[in-house]
Design a protein around this motif. Structure first.
Motif, PDB file in Angstrom:
ATOM      1  N   THR A   1     -27.551  15.728 -18.565  1.00  0.00           N
ATOM      2  CA  THR A   1     -27.758  14.461 -17.896  1.00  0.00           C
ATOM      3  C   THR A   1     -27.191  13.395 -18.706  1.00  0.00           C
ATOM      4  OG1 THR A   1     -29.877  14.454 -18.742  1.00  0.00           O
ATOM      5  CG2 THR A   1     -29.547  15.583 -16.582  1.00  0.00           C
ATOM      6  N   PRO A   2     -27.043  12.370 -18.415  1.00  0.00           N
ATOM      7  CA  PRO A   2     -26.513  11.060 -19.081  1.00  0.00           C
ATOM      8  C   PRO A   2     -27.696  10.870 -20.201  1.00  0.00           C
ATOM      9  CG  PRO A   2     -27.018  10.561 -16.961  1.00  0.00           C
ATOM     10  CD  PRO A   2     -26.886  11.884 -16.864  1.00  0.00           C
ATOM     11  N   LEU A   3     -28.758  10.970 -20.060  1.00  0.00           N
ATOM     12  CA  LEU A   3     -29.868  10.681 -20.814  1.00  0.00           C
ATOM     13  C   LEU A   3     -29.995  11.486 -22.191  1.00  0.00           C
ATOM     14  CD1 LEU A   3     -33.079   9.603 -18.867  1.00  0.00           C
ATOM     15  CD2 LEU A   3     -31.862   8.175 -20.435  1.00  0.00           C
ATOM     16  N   ALA A   4     -29.199  12.610 -21.929  1.00  0.00           N
ATOM     17  CA  ALA A   4     -29.260  13.711 -22.966  1.00  0.00           C
ATOM     18  C   ALA A   4     -27.838  13.479 -23.913  1.00  0.00           C
ATOM     19  CB  ALA A   4     -29.239  14.959 -22.484  1.00  0.00           C
TER      20      ALA A   4
ATOM     21  N   TYR B   1     -23.792  11.994 -10.053  1.00  0.00           N
ATOM     22  CA  TYR B   1     -23.715  12.738 -11.078  1.00  0.00           C
ATOM     23  C   TYR B   1     -24.658  13.603 -11.359  1.00  0.00           C
ATOM     24  CZ  TYR B   1     -27.579   9.787 -12.779  1.00  0.00           C
ATOM     25  OH  TYR B   1     -28.720   8.752 -13.118  1.00  0.00           O
ATOM     26  N   PRO B   2     -24.734  14.781 -12.006  1.00  0.00           N
ATOM     27  CA  PRO B   2     -25.949  15.903 -11.841  1.00  0.00           C
ATOM     28  C   PRO B   2     -27.297  15.087 -12.305  1.00  0.00           C
ATOM     29  CG  PRO B   2     -23.949  16.523 -13.216  1.00  0.00           C
ATOM     30  CD  PRO B   2     -24.051  15.014 -12.980  1.00  0.00           C
ATOM     31  N   GLY B   3     -28.394  15.320 -11.670  1.00  0.00           N
ATOM     32  CA  GLY B   3     -29.584  14.980 -12.067  1.00  0.00           C
ATOM     33  C   GLY B   3     -30.742  15.584 -11.067  1.00  0.00           C
ATOM     34  N   SER B   4     -31.751  15.053 -11.243  1.00  0.00           N
ATOM     35  CA  SER B   4     -32.773  15.464  -9.958  1.00  0.00           C
ATOM     36  C   SER B   4     -32.409  14.847  -8.696  1.00  0.00           C
ATOM     37  CB  SER B   4     -34.100  15.128 -10.512  1.00  0.00           C
ATOM     38  OG  SER B   4     -34.323  13.418 -10.703  1.00  0.00           O
ATOM     39  N   ILE B   5     -32.995  15.600  -7.947  1.00  0.00           N
ATOM     40  CA  ILE B   5     -32.343  15.253  -6.319  1.00  0.00           C
ATOM     41  C   ILE B   5     -32.227  13.922  -5.849  1.00  0.00           C
ATOM     42  CG2 ILE B   5     -32.688  15.845  -3.786  1.00  0.00           C
ATOM     43  CD1 ILE B   5     -33.922  18.560  -4.906  1.00  0.00           C
ATOM     44  N   GLY B   6     -33.434  13.334  -6.310  1.00  0.00           N
ATOM     45  CA  GLY B   6     -33.497  11.984  -5.573  1.00  0.00           C
ATOM     46  C   GLY B   6     -33.355  11.075  -6.786  1.00  0.00           C
ATOM     47  N   GLY B   7     -33.456  11.386  -7.949  1.00  0.00           N
ATOM     48  CA  GLY B   7     -33.505  10.623  -9.273  1.00  0.00           C
ATOM     49  C   GLY B   7     -32.327   9.731  -9.473  1.00  0.00           C
ATOM     50  N   THR B   8     -30.932  10.369  -9.114  1.00  0.00           N
ATOM     51  CA  THR B   8     -30.024   9.759  -9.610  1.00  0.00           C
ATOM     52  C   THR B   8     -29.421   8.429  -9.097  1.00  0.00           C
ATOM     53  OG1 THR B   8     -28.634  10.870  -8.087  1.00  0.00           O
ATOM     54  CG2 THR B   8     -28.840  12.070 -10.180  1.00  0.00           C
ATOM     55  N   THR B   9     -29.874   8.020  -7.973  1.00  0.00           N
ATOM     56  CA  THR B   9     -29.108   6.978  -7.095  1.00  0.00           C
ATOM     57  C   THR B   9     -30.037   5.585  -7.352  1.00  0.00           C
ATOM     58  OG1 THR B   9     -28.742   6.108  -5.112  1.00  0.00           O
ATOM     59  CG2 THR B   9     -30.416   7.856  -4.869  1.00  0.00           C
TER      60      THR B   9
ATOM     61  N   HIS C   1     -20.056   4.609 -29.895  1.00  0.00           N
ATOM     62  CA  HIS C   1     -20.982   3.768 -29.153  1.00  0.00           C
ATOM     63  C   HIS C   1     -21.498   4.341 -27.989  1.00  0.00           C
ATOM     64  CE1 HIS C   1     -22.909   0.553 -27.066  1.00  0.00           C
ATOM     65  NE2 HIS C   1     -23.485   0.160 -28.411  1.00  0.00           N
ATOM     66  N   ILE C   2     -22.732   4.357 -27.516  1.00  0.00           N
ATOM     67  CA  ILE C   2     -23.186   5.257 -26.453  1.00  0.00           C
ATOM     68  C   ILE C   2     -22.565   4.909 -25.130  1.00  0.00           C
ATOM     69  CG2 ILE C   2     -25.171   3.157 -26.125  1.00  0.00           C
ATOM     70  CD1 ILE C   2     -25.833   6.848 -25.685  1.00  0.00           C
ATOM     71  N   THR C   3     -22.219   3.458 -25.006  1.00  0.00           N
ATOM     72  CA  THR C   3     -21.402   3.210 -23.697  1.00  0.00           C
ATOM     73  C   THR C   3     -20.286   4.122 -23.669  1.00  0.00           C
ATOM     74  OG1 THR C   3     -21.772   0.995 -24.657  1.00  0.00           O
ATOM     75  CG2 THR C   3     -21.229   1.071 -22.359  1.00  0.00           C
ATOM     76  N   GLN C   4     -19.630   4.081 -24.683  1.00  0.00           N
ATOM     77  CA  GLN C   4     -18.191   5.060 -24.911  1.00  0.00           C
ATOM     78  C   GLN C   4     -18.600   6.359 -24.688  1.00  0.00           C
ATOM     79  OE1 GLN C   4     -15.389   3.422 -24.743  1.00  0.00           O
ATOM     80  NE2 GLN C   4     -14.525   5.276 -24.635  1.00  0.00           N
ATOM     81  N   LEU C   5     -19.751   6.770 -25.299  1.00  0.00           N
ATOM     82  CA  LEU C   5     -19.913   8.293 -25.396  1.00  0.00           C
ATOM     83  C   LEU C   5     -20.238   8.420 -23.781  1.00  0.00           C
ATOM     84  CD1 LEU C   5     -22.244   8.844 -28.351  1.00  0.00           C
ATOM     85  CD2 LEU C   5     -19.929   9.873 -28.022  1.00  0.00           C
ATOM     86  N   LEU C   6     -20.767   7.726 -23.092  1.00  0.00           N
ATOM     87  CA  LEU C   6     -21.196   8.017 -21.918  1.00  0.00           C
ATOM     88  C   LEU C   6     -20.036   7.956 -20.921  1.00  0.00           C
ATOM     89  CD1 LEU C   6     -24.288   5.872 -21.279  1.00  0.00           C
ATOM     90  CD2 LEU C   6     -24.189   8.405 -20.968  1.00  0.00           C
ATOM     91  N   ALA C   7     -18.998   7.194 -21.198  1.00  0.00           N
ATOM     92  CA  ALA C   7     -17.943   6.879 -20.152  1.00  0.00           C
ATOM     93  C   ALA C   7     -17.007   8.146 -20.566  1.00  0.00           C
ATOM     94  CB  ALA C   7     -17.182   5.867 -20.580  1.00  0.00           C
TER      95      ALA C   7
END
Lengths: 390, 456
Positions: free
Chosen positions: A216-219, A246-254, A226-232
């Motif tokens: 997940t993005p938080l991991a 993106y993958p995540g808990s069913i209702g938590g991503t949006t 930089h975090i922004t770059q890493l995420l991208a």
């Protein structure tokens, strides 16, 4: 409608105090009032009453959750398809998603209702509407790969320990949906976090539950960059995170639909805006503070408010969980404090505590416990501002 | 003139009378009238008359056992036809059949000069002998004032608390009003250090001739005209909590009684046979029967029996039986539908027609007068701490916390939270989505507290 009314009227004597099924009167009343909203005559002042009642109150939360749920279904199908390069298509995403998500929601409702009815029958109180929200919120916080028996166990814990043992609706200290999630989270960490839980395998549907590796993005974090770059680099662009594909808990991503739901609840005054705005403000301020002091640009410490606002389950948590009025403080000032603290604690948990990449669940549960204290102190303060009268 | 801003007004539109000079009907003599001892809250009545007694106007009907000098006088001459008892043998009504040519008691008329020279003791004595003293309220309980207590403040509002009560513009139009008001104000300023006279903004253009007597203008919406709400807005120190107040019609009657020497026997009533119409003003004998007043505005009274008849306003009034009589402080009758059909899937209906203070109905975007009805709309549920009650409280209390303290028997906590400031306006019960009888619970707790702590 007349047919249903006739049927209900015919069944009524059986559930009356001297009828055969008098024990199940709560179930009958709940069924009847679902179809036919009652309105008995008043004998006490005021001699007219507001049309808003708890069924409508709760159905507005459900209404706000429907887009989130639908997106969750679609996204689950989309992610499963993306990961395996099979059957990509609008329709097939829906079908796959529904096959994975609907059983989870159904189990949550069915098991939850069982407990609700059991307690209502034994304690002879009415079945309250709050469960309709709990039963839907809980599945939305789960990863799509969750085994159904864990869903059943989780919702049982949430309803029984989180709510009913305290005396039912209106008396719960903690948010029942989050209590349920916390139970599953700590009891079965393997099913709730890690890289293996977020995307269900389509093949797995027909056999045993199987999952595909994905972070997940938080991991996301690394030693350099930089975090922004890493995420991208990992495929999490801002728009991606905001819309929630993106993958995540069913209702938590949006984040988009959660905040839209939150806005709807604020406009209809079902949720208190102080909690939501306080949460957003608390989160942003704390994120900015960490950003300034951070010496690790590659971690979430330097992510800044925007990224923190749109990633993880914060949007779902602050708009739908924190605003549950029973477990939140009852004073306006208290609600600000409560919201600010949740937002701020979320960031602290996310960036300082390496054990939990997501902090919003614990932040809300923690502040739930503090809500009575906040109430006590803010009430004391408000009273001190009044001219005493005793 | 100071304007008092009302916190948390009631926003649902109620019928407004836009006539400059609304019609006033003069009712004939009613067959019976009644005085209700149980209507005077906290009074412990000891009857002074019995069935079939022949009485004269001004004859004491009962006195208060707590203070025997407080007596209530008969407004008319006639025969005591019946005495009815209610719950726990409280005296509900003393029904009197007025004699056709009975005349009121005559006292010595006083001039303005004499009134202003009265001492405090003489004033109280005078008000007690003329039977006016029980019409004065003292906060926080709205009890009959204690003689020894020197009030810091008195609050008079030209509009009764009840939004359906007769309009000031009608009341003020009667002859002699200005003099009566001046005389009554002189008496009030003997009893209290400061007197506030408030009038709603919408009535200002119609009360020009007494404008200089008005000290405060208030909001038009309910419950701005409640003297206790006004007290909350002007209150500076705890000493003012024991302020005095009086219904405007009683206040004018007090002035009339002093200046002319006879107590007026009629009262202005506003009768609404339909809750969507502004109603008709009727000048009738005090304590007239509800059916008699209704028949002066509606040709077929039996039709109204299908409805709830509410005396003194929808918010804090009383469900009146059609054959019962008007109580002393009541000045309106409103008929409202008693039934509402079971609505299929009512909780998801768009609700263009549904009156609500919340934002969950489409009626929020229209602003018409709804066809209100006297039903609960929903089911009783536990408190979910939503805070709607708090958002409607005119004196900024936390009704849900006070209610919980009351139910838990935590009297001291309820008092600490400001329970005695409660005006019993009923707005918390009105908005509660869980349909909890908040104001009822608080009222009972206040009465209980009064019994335990205030009375000896």
């Amino acid at each position: 409608m007349k047919f249903i009314k006739d049927m209900l009227d015919k069944a009524a004597p059986e559930f009356a105090p001297e009828g055969r099924f008098s024990r199940f009167n709560a179930l009958y009343t709940a069924t009847r009032t679902f179809f036919l909203l009652p309105s008995e005559s008043l004998t006490r002042a005021p001699f007219f009453r507001d049309h808003l009642e708890l069924k409508r109150f709760m159905s507005f939360v459900i209404l706000a959750l429907i887009p989130v749920t639908l997106f969750g279904i679609y996204n689950t199908g989309l992610q499963a398809g993306l990961a395996q390069d099979t059957g990509q298509g609008f329709i097939s995403n829906w079908v796959t998603g529904a096959r994975i998500v609907l059983p989870i929601i159904l189990v949550s409702y069915a098991v939850g209702f069982f407990w609700e009815i059991l307690f209502a029958t034994i304690r002879r109180h009415e079945i309250t509407e709050g469960f309709l929200v709990t039963g839907l919120l809980f599945p939305l916080t789960l990863p799509a790969t969750i085994p159904l028996w864990q869903v059943a166990l989780g919702i049982s814990f949430g309803i029984v320990i989180g709510k009913e043992v305290f005396g039912g609706t209106g008396r719960n200290l903690l948010n029942p949906a989050l209590t349920a999630r916390a139970f599953v989270f700590f009891s079965y960490p393997g099913s709730m976090s890690g890289n293996l839980v977020w995307i269900p395998s389509i093949k797995g549907l027909d056999t045993a539950v199987d999952a595909i590796t994905s972070a997940t993005p938080l991991a996301v974090s690394s030693d350099q960059g930089h975090i922004t770059q890493l995420l991208a680099d990992a495929g999490f662009t801002l728009s991606n995170l905001f819309i929630g594909t993106y993958p995540g808990s069913i209702g938590g991503t949006t984040a988009l639909l959660c905040y839209a739901g939150g806005l709807f609840l604020i406009i209809t005054r079902i949720a208190n805006y102080r909690i939501i705005l306080g949460g957003i403000l608390g989160l942003s301020l704390t994120a900015i503070l960490f950003q300034f002091w951070s010496d690790a640009p590659s971690t979430w410490m330097s992510a800044g408010p925007i990224l923190h606002l749109i990633s993880g389950g914060f949007a779902l948590g602050i708009c739908f969980m924190a605003t549950e009025p029973v477990s939140a403080p009852g004073t306006d000032m208290g609600r600000w404090i409560y919201g600010l603290s949740i937002g701020s604690l979320t960031v602290v948990l996310r960036v300082v505590n390496p054990a939990y990449v997501e902090g919003v669940m614990l932040a809300i549960l923690f502040m739930n416990i503090f809500a009575p204290l906040i109430d006590h102190l803010t009430l004391k303060y408000s009273i001190s501002k009044r001219v005493p009268n005793a | 003139m100071k304007h008092l801003k009302l916190k948390n007004p009631f926003n649902i539109p109620l019928p407004v009378d836009t006539h400059r000079a609304p019609e006033v009907r003069h009712a004939t003599a009613p067959p019976t009238i009644a005085v209700s001892p149980s209507h005077f809250r906290y009074v412990k009545p000891r009857l002074l008359v019995k069935m079939l007694d022949r009485i004269k106007a001004g004859t004491p009907l009962f006195y208060d056992k707590r203070d025997p000098s407080v007596r209530l006088l008969s407004p008319v001459s006639g025969i005591v036809q019946n005495i009815t008892f209610g719950h726990r043998r409280c005296i509900d009504e003393i029904v009197i059949e007025p004699s056709p040519n009975g005349s009121g008691p005559y006292y010595e008329p006083l001039s303005m000069d004499q009134i202003t020279r009265l001492s405090r003791e003489d004033t109280i004595e005078l008000l007690k002998t003329r039977g006016i003293w029980p019409f004065i309220h003292q906060f926080p309980y709205k009890d009959i004032p204690k003689t020894e207590l020197n009030a810091k403040l008195a609050i008079i509002c030209l509009q009764s608390t009840d939004p359906f009560a007769p309009l000031p513009r009608v009341m003020i139009r009667q002859t002699g009003t200005r003099d009566y008001l001046t005389a009554a104000l002189a008496i009030m300023s003997i009893l209290a250090n400061e007197v506030i006279v408030a009038a709603p903004v919408s009535e200002m253009p119609y009360v020009n001739h007494i404008r200089e007597l008005i000290t405060h203008s208030i909001h038009d919406r309910y419950p701005a005209s409640d003297p206790k709400v006004i007290l909350y807005q002007v209150r500076k120190h705890p000493g003012q909590n024991t302020a005095l107040s009086m219904d405007i019609q009683d206040f004018l009657d007090m002035g009339a009684c002093l200046l002319t020497g006879s107590m007026p026997t009629t009262r202005l009533y506003r009768i609404c046979s339909d809750v969507t119409a502004p109603g008709i003003h009727v000048l009738a004998q005090k304590g007239s029967p509800a059916s008699f007043l209704l028949s002066s505005v509606c040709s077929d009274v039996s039709k109204l029996e299908q409805k709830n008849i509410v005396a003194s306003g929808l918010f804090s009034g009383r469900l009146a039986q059609i054959h019962s009589h008007m109580r002393h402080f009541e000045s309106s009758l409103v008929c409202i539908d008693r039934e509402y059909p079971e609505e299929p899937f009512g909780f998801v209906a768009p609700g263009f027609e549904k009156a609500s203070e919340s934002n969950t109905f489409l009626s929020r975007v229209t602003s018409r007068i709804y066809n209100l009805d006297s039903t609960v709309h929903g089911e009783h549920r536990p408190c979910i701490n939503c805070g709607y009650c708090q958002k409607k409280c005119p004196v900024e209390l936390f009704p849900q916390f006070i209610m919980k303290a009351c139910l838990a028997g935590e009297e001291e906590e309820a008092i600490e939270l400001g329970m005695l400031d409660c005006t019993l306006c009923g707005l918390c019960s009105f908005v509660c989505p869980s349909k909890i009888e908040l104001s009822d619970i608080i009222e009972q707790a206040m009465n209980q507290y009064y019994k335990e702590r205030v009375t000896i």
